[in-house]
Scaffold this active site. Structure first.
Site, mmCIF file in Angstrom:
data_model
loop_
_atom_site.group_PDB
_atom_site.id
_atom_site.type_symbol
_atom_site.label_atom_id
_atom_site.label_comp_id
_atom_site.label_asym_id
_atom_site.label_seq_id
_atom_site.Cartn_x
_atom_site.Cartn_y
_atom_site.Cartn_z
ATOM 1 N N HIS A 133 0.823 -1.347 0.096
ATOM 2 C CA HIS A 133 0.092 -0.072 -0.101
ATOM 3 C C HIS A 133 0.947 1.174 -0.088
ATOM 4 O O HIS A 133 0.544 2.377 -0.443
ATOM 5 C CB HIS A 133 -0.855 -0.066 0.982
ATOM 6 N N SER A 149 -6.626 -2.155 -1.269
ATOM 7 C CA SER A 149 -6.153 -1.291 -2.124
ATOM 8 C C SER A 149 -7.357 -0.499 -3.025
ATOM 9 O O SER A 149 -6.882 0.550 -3.493
ATOM 10 C CB SER A 149 -5.330 -2.036 -3.116
ATOM 11 N N GLU A 207 -12.583 -8.977 -8.583
ATOM 12 C CA GLU A 207 -12.630 -9.778 -7.554
ATOM 13 C C GLU A 207 -13.469 -11.066 -8.029
ATOM 14 O O GLU A 207 -14.541 -10.868 -8.411
ATOM 15 C CB GLU A 207 -13.016 -9.225 -6.187
ATOM 16 N N ASP A 214 -12.170 -13.387 -13.216
ATOM 17 C CA ASP A 214 -10.957 -13.910 -12.824
ATOM 18 C C ASP A 214 -9.743 -12.682 -13.268
ATOM 19 O O ASP A 214 -9.592 -12.205 -14.378
ATOM 20 C CB ASP A 214 -10.814 -15.063 -13.758
ATOM 21 N N GLY A 215 -9.075 -12.490 -12.228
ATOM 22 C CA GLY A 215 -8.067 -11.023 -12.349
ATOM 23 C C GLY A 215 -6.977 -11.536 -13.330
ATOM 24 O O GLY A 215 -6.523 -10.596 -14.071
ATOM 25 N N ASP A 268 -2.237 -8.760 -7.195
ATOM 26 C CA ASP A 268 -2.123 -9.241 -6.091
ATOM 27 C C ASP A 268 -2.837 -10.556 -5.716
ATOM 28 O O ASP A 268 -3.694 -10.591 -4.706
ATOM 29 C CB ASP A 268 -2.486 -7.971 -5.144
HETATM 30 N N1 SAM Z 1 -5.530 -6.470 -3.129
HETATM 31 C C1 SAM Z 1 -6.241 -6.331 -1.968
HETATM 32 C C2 SAM Z 1 -5.599 -5.193 -1.055
HETATM 33 O O1 SAM Z 1 -4.476 -5.022 -0.813
HETATM 34 O O2 SAM Z 1 -6.276 -4.851 -0.257
HETATM 35 C C3 SAM Z 1 -5.890 -7.692 -1.021
HETATM 36 C C4 SAM Z 1 -6.311 -8.832 -2.082
HETATM 37 S S1 SAM Z 1 -6.124 -10.563 -1.642
HETATM 38 C C5 SAM Z 1 -4.361 -10.762 -1.482
HETATM 39 C C6 SAM Z 1 -6.503 -11.385 -2.840
HETATM 40 C C7 SAM Z 1 -8.016 -11.623 -3.392
HETATM 41 O O3 SAM Z 1 -7.934 -12.209 -4.596
HETATM 42 C C8 SAM Z 1 -8.920 -12.165 -2.360
HETATM 43 O O4 SAM Z 1 -9.885 -11.383 -2.047
HETATM 44 C C9 SAM Z 1 -9.368 -13.329 -3.362
HETATM 45 O O5 SAM Z 1 -10.797 -13.620 -3.125
HETATM 46 C C10 SAM Z 1 -9.159 -12.842 -4.537
HETATM 47 N N2 SAM Z 1 -8.841 -13.824 -5.619
HETATM 48 C C11 SAM Z 1 -8.563 -15.101 -5.599
HETATM 49 N N3 SAM Z 1 -8.605 -15.720 -6.839
HETATM 50 C C12 SAM Z 1 -8.781 -14.698 -7.632
HETATM 51 C C13 SAM Z 1 -8.981 -14.758 -9.040
HETATM 52 N N4 SAM Z 1 -8.661 -15.755 -10.004
HETATM 53 N N5 SAM Z 1 -9.288 -13.614 -9.736
HETATM 54 C C14 SAM Z 1 -9.562 -12.533 -8.959
HETATM 55 N N6 SAM Z 1 -9.571 -12.274 -7.726
HETATM 56 C C15 SAM Z 1 -9.345 -13.458 -6.997
#
Ligand code: SAM
Length: 284
Positions: free
Chosen positions: A18, A102, A120, A145-146, A166
């Protein structure tokens, strides 16, 4: 998908991620042109440090919780956008027991013409995220999907901005996947600023990913590691790091000013360390 960021919000890894995110956002806001911020693994957006999950691990106490006393002025100057964004989110919520994810930090940096796209995959989390930003027309929340988003949404129409990658690292080999996905996305958007986060457990795997990426990358990049434990036990989280592709020109100096102070403050058993190494092509 078992990973829940609510257990980890505000920990040492969030502090590093962050801090760098808010510095890059401050840099983007210096120019009058609009930017887009794509947060590909967005989480819930906002976290309650009094919630059961945060209380159970207490991780934030060893991260954000250790930043309450000020550092020296040179370090505080680098931390300023991070502290200001956290304070703004807390003021919005009317509570100092809130810690921003974030997406909330990104929202604080958006000007009227800028855009935030928050992705998400978890359906319930995406719904919570949508709820936080429902009335903000600069923001779009997508349940998707990210990895797909990082590939498909390049380059954005603004041609200026950042991508935060992330992922939760729940499956083996995700460090390697990060390097591959990052290289492909940079090839599609060579001028974008990319921030790719990784946990430091198995240091050899990180070194391999960084070496492979650096060898093929024709853009400048920085590797930023923050260690809060000796990296000699691959079963525990010894620290974390970020690859920043196309870093703002002052970021390296800023990180060299702040990382030693953070390593000292966040060290767990008397050992703290950091790295701030160029990777890839030299800055143009
Ligand atoms: N970026 C956030 C922050 O800094 O506040 C934290 C994110 S956390 C480390 C990872 C997130 O990715 C989780 O909320 C999880 O549910 C989500 N996630 C898991 N697999 C994913 C995917 N394939 N695509 C998108 N999101 C996913």
């Amino acid at each position: 998908m078992n990973y829940r960021h609510a257990f980890h919000a505000g920990n040492h890894a969030d502090v590093l991620k962050h801090l760098v995110l808010t510095r890059v956002l401050a840099h983007l806001a210096l120019k009058d042109k609009p930017f887009r911020a794509l947060d590909a693994f967005a989480g819930l957006g906002v976290y309650d440090l009094d919630a059961d999950e945060a209380r159970r691990t207490g991780e934030w106490l060893e991260g954000w919780g250790r930043l309450s006393a000020p550092f020296d002025p040179a370090v505080e100057a680098v931390l300023a956008p991070y502290r200001a964004a956290v304070a703004a989110v807390q003021a919005r919520a009317g509570s100092e027991r809130i810690y921003p994810g974030s997406p909330a930090l990104i929202r604080e940096a958006l000007r009227p013409g800028d855009r935030g796209v928050f992705v998400e995959l978890h359906p319930a989390d995406a719904e919570v995220l949508r709820g936080h930003f429902a009335r903000d027309r600069r923001v779009k929340v997508m349940q998707l999907d990210g990895w797909t988003a990082v590939n498909a949404q390049m380059p954005p129409q603004e041609r200026r901005g950042l991508v935060l990658i992330d992922p939760p690292y729940e499956v083996p080999g995700e460090v390697g996947r990060l390097g591959t996905a990052l290289a492909r996305a940079v090839a599609k958007w060579p001028t974008g600023i990319f921030l790719a986060w990784y946990p430091i457990k198995d240091m050899a795997a990180i070194d391999r990913m960084a070496a492979d990426l650096g060898a093929g990358l024709d853009r400048p990049a920085l590797r930023l590691d923050l260690l809060i434990d000796r990296p000699d036990d691959p079963t525990r989280l010894n620290g974390s790091g970020l690859i920043v592709v196309n870093p703002p020109w002052r970021l390296e100096a800023e990180m060299l000013a702040v990382l030693p102070a953070l390593a000292g403050r966040l060290a767990r058993g008397g050992f703290g360390g950091f790295r701030c190494d160029p990777l890839g092509a030299p800055p143009t």
